[in-house]
Each structure stands twice: as structure tokens, then as C-alpha cells.
Motif scaffolding. Structure first.
Motif, PDB file in Angstrom:
ATOM      1  N   ASN A  67       0.090 -14.967   2.043  1.00 35.13           N
ATOM      2  CA  ASN A  67       0.358 -13.668   2.267  1.00 35.13           C
ATOM      3  C   ASN A  67      -0.362 -12.628   1.295  1.00 35.13           C
ATOM      4  N   VAL A  68      -0.507 -11.437   1.235  1.00 32.23           N
ATOM      5  CA  VAL A  68      -1.133 -10.399   0.683  1.00 32.23           C
ATOM      6  C   VAL A  68       0.146  -9.620   0.045  1.00 32.23           C
ATOM      7  N   ALA A  69       0.198  -9.574  -1.238  1.00 33.58           N
ATOM      8  CA  ALA A  69       0.979  -8.634  -1.980  1.00 33.58           C
ATOM      9  C   ALA A  69       0.808  -7.098  -1.410  1.00 33.58           C
ATOM     10  N   GLU A  70       1.842  -6.817  -0.855  1.00 39.82           N
ATOM     11  CA  GLU A  70       2.020  -5.183  -0.272  1.00 39.82           C
ATOM     12  C   GLU A  70       3.331  -4.760  -0.111  1.00 39.82           C
ATOM     13  N   VAL A  71       3.327  -3.386  -0.072  1.00 39.31           N
ATOM     14  CA  VAL A  71       4.796  -2.900   0.258  1.00 39.31           C
ATOM     15  C   VAL A  71       5.100  -2.589   1.824  1.00 39.31           C
ATOM     16  N   GLY A  72       4.059  -2.154   2.374  1.00 38.53           N
ATOM     17  CA  GLY A  72       4.357  -2.107   3.978  1.00 38.53           C
ATOM     18  C   GLY A  72       4.301  -3.183   4.769  1.00 38.53           C
TER      19      GLY A  72
END
Length: 268
Positions: A67-72
Motif C-alpha cells: 500500500n501507499v502511506a496516505e491519509v485520504g
């Protein structure tokens, strides 16, 4: 926050040598590495969504995703774990499958996907969160690469540390055989955390700090989170594949290895 280091087309004995940690909540149903129902796919399986984080096929394909670290988040996203499975089940080469993924990339939360076809010596990187307006699809050049939850080869502290330690092993063993299990045990269990000033600043400092080691053990609002499996996949020029896994099951670490010879061995 999963992480992988791999050597691609840069060793006389190994067209591909891969080490990978999978981080997840212990409560998430997971099946360890095994041959799937049709006997063509070897990998672990997510018991909730049915996909995989890393798997390979008898025909010389390998795929893994982070996965990619992101908030949305994307509303009602597709499962990222389905992407490796679809590639392994398809007749498409990495480039063709990458083009298919790009058409639907917006339907997933952030992901990094590595697609490998050993018979054609092809490795493609696909992401739906490209860095600095770079392409969603790119060919991976020969050499050492690290993939965490940022773009390929992003120099986050844990990625730099893993690459440096991996290089030391390569220097030690030269062009000879690499001790996959020893490397997995020594490199992928490193619990050293990064300096707080070096964190990327996507989440809170304390949360990021707890995830900043190669081997993760963290307490979150949703409960305990951390490294649940350590894998080593080695492919020799002869076509021999060894898939080693050390996984956590009810507080105990279990080790096993599955080996086979690829149907297509044009990997020299």
C-alpha cells in the motif's frame, strides 16, 4: 507498513532475489504460503479479501504489492491484493497487464505493484500514486531496489537501512550462493527505529515513529499492528525457485519453504 528489498538481473546465480515483510493486524484472517487450488499459484492469501501480497507461478511470473502511506481513502475501493492474483492468472506480460491496471487505477487506494516475468527478463513497476508527476508505469532496471509504502526506491530511513545492510551481505558472499533464511532472519527482523526528525510527516510523529523500523511492532487505536510474515524468494538461473516464509500464528513463529522448478527456465 510493508517493505521489500530485491536484487534484479544483477547476480550471476540469481535473476531475482527478494526479501519482504508483510505488516498487518493479527486479527486479520491470513493463510500462509501454499499452492492454491489450481496448483499454479504459490503464495500467501488474505482470508478477508482473498488476494495476496506476494505470489509466484510455475510459468515464471512473480508479483507483489504494497500500500501507499496516505491519509485520504477511495470510497468503496477495489482490493489491492487482487492485482497480483490477476496478473499471475492472466496470459499477459507485465507491460500489457500494467496498461490494464492503469485504466482502473483510480478505483484503488494507493498501491505499489511489481510485476515480473522471468522468462522474458521483464520487471514492471506500477503505482497509482506517482512521485513528482512521474509515470504510473515504469520498467525496473537491473540492480538493488527497495519498496516500502512510498514510491520505488524512495530513501525513507528504513529503506536506506535495509538497502545498506542488504548490500553488505552481497559484498560478503560475492558471486556465490546467498543464504536466504539467514538474510531474512538478520535483515528483516531489524527493529531499529528512525530518528523522529527524519520521518516523512504523513501521519502523527508518534505513529510514524512506531512504524519506522523494518520489523514493526506497534500499538494503534485499532489494536496491535506489526510484521506478520517474513518472506524470501530466490530464483536461480537454472529455474529453481525457493519460497521461504516465517509467519506469526497465535504468538508463535512458524517456518516453512516451498520449492519448485519453473516450467520455463529461460532466466539466464
Amino acid at each position: 507498513m510493508c517493505i521489500a528489498v530485491f536484487l534484479w538481473q544483477a547476480h550471476p546465480l540469481y535473476p531475482l532475489f527478494l526479501l519482504r515483510n508483510r505488516d498487518e493486524y493479527p486479527s486479520r484472517p491470513t493463510e500462509p504460503v501454499a499452492w492454491w487450488d489450481n496448483g499454479e499459484i504459490l503464495g500467501g492469501r488474505d482470508g478477508l479479501a482473498g488476494g495476496t501480497w506476494l505470489a509466484c507461478s510455475r510459468s515464471g511470473k512473480i508479483a507483489f504489492v504494497t500500500n501507499v502511506a496516505e491519509v485520504g481513502k477511495v470510497p468503496e475501493p477495489k482490493s489491492r491484493g487482487d492485482l497480483p492474483v490477476r496478473f499471475l492468472e492472466s496470459k499477459k506480460n507485465p507491460t500489457e497487464f500494467a496498461e490494464e491496471v492503469v485504466m482502473e487505477a483510480h478505483q484503488y487506494n494507493g498501491f505499489n505493484l511489481i510485476l515480473v516475468d522471468l522468462s522474458s527478463k521483464s520487471m514492471i513497476y506500477v503505482t497509482n500514486r506517482p512521485k513528482d508527476e512521474k509515470a504510473l508505469v515504469s520498467e525496473v532496471p537491473p540492480g538493488i531496489h527497495v519498496l516500502s509504502t512510498a514510491s520505488l526506491d524512495t530513501p525513507w530511513p528504513k529503506a536506506v537501512r535495509l538497502r545498506t545492510n542488504f548490500e553488505k551481505f552481497l559484498e560478503k558472499h560475492g558471486s556465490g550462493e546467498l543464504p536466504a533464511e539467514e538474510m531474512a532472519d538478520k535483515l528483516m527482523t531489524d527493529a531499529t527505529k528512525a530518528d523522529k526528525t527524519m520521518l516523512p510527516g504523513i501521519y502523527s510523529v508518534e505513529f510514524e515513529h512506531s512504524l519506522s523500523s523494518i520489523f514493526v511492532e506497534a500499538n494503534t487505536d485499532q489494536g496491535r499492528y506489526g510484521t506478520r510474515s517474513i518472506s524470501a524468494v530466490s530464483v536461480k538461473t537454472s529455474g529453481e525457485v525457493a519460497f521461504y516464509e516465517k509467519y506469526l500464528e497465535e504468538e508463535s513463529w512458524i517456518e516453512h519453504t516451498a520449492s519448485y522448478v519453473m516450467e520455463q527456465t529461460g532466466t539466464g
